[in-house]
Design an enzyme around this catalytic site. Structure first.
Site, short mmCIF file in Angstrom:
data_model
loop_
_atom_site.label_atom_id
_atom_site.label_comp_id
_atom_site.label_asym_id
_atom_site.label_seq_id
_atom_site.Cartn_x
_atom_site.Cartn_y
_atom_site.Cartn_z
N CYS A 23 0.82 -1.21 0.00
CA CYS A 23 0.00 0.00 0.00
C CYS A 23 0.86 1.27 0.00
CB CYS A 23 -0.91 -0.06 1.23
SG CYS A 23 -1.66 1.49 1.71
N CYS A 26 0.15 3.76 2.83
CA CYS A 26 0.65 3.21 4.11
C CYS A 26 2.12 3.58 4.28
CB CYS A 26 0.49 1.70 4.15
SG CYS A 26 -1.22 1.16 4.03
#
Length: 98
Positions: A23, A26
């Site tokens: 991600c 993230c």
């Protein structure tokens, strides 16, 4: 799950970051969380949980997007948001939740 329950029952605020290795946002959150920890020190616990390694927990907590941040205090969820949250906003949220 029982380990998670123990972790969020602390007297101080516990910020939980549900993330995934793949991600992009993230990865953006990682240094922000480090800065928050550096600023607040021992007054907050920050726990990172990889949703791919903890699918059962993520499912139980209805984590559909990453990053998803949750703030707990004494086992009670005080706040939750998905997406990138800036350092100043996170610090304010943590202080309000404590």
């Amino acid at each position: 799950m029982s380990r998670f329950s123990e972790l969020i029952k602390q007297d101080k605020p516990v910020l939980v970051d549900f993330f995934a290795e793949w991600c992009g946002p993230c990865k953006t959150m990682a240094p922000i969380l480090k800065d928050v920890k550096d600023s607040l020190g021992e007054s907050v616990s920050i726990i990172k949980i990889d949703i791919d390694k903890n699918q059962e927990l993520a499912s139980k907590l209805n984590v559909r997007n990453v990053p998803t941040l949750m703030l707990y205090k004494s086992g009670e969820q005080k706040w939750r948001q998905s997406g990138i949250v800036q350092k100043s906003d996170l610090i304010q949220i943590i202080k309000q939740g404590s």
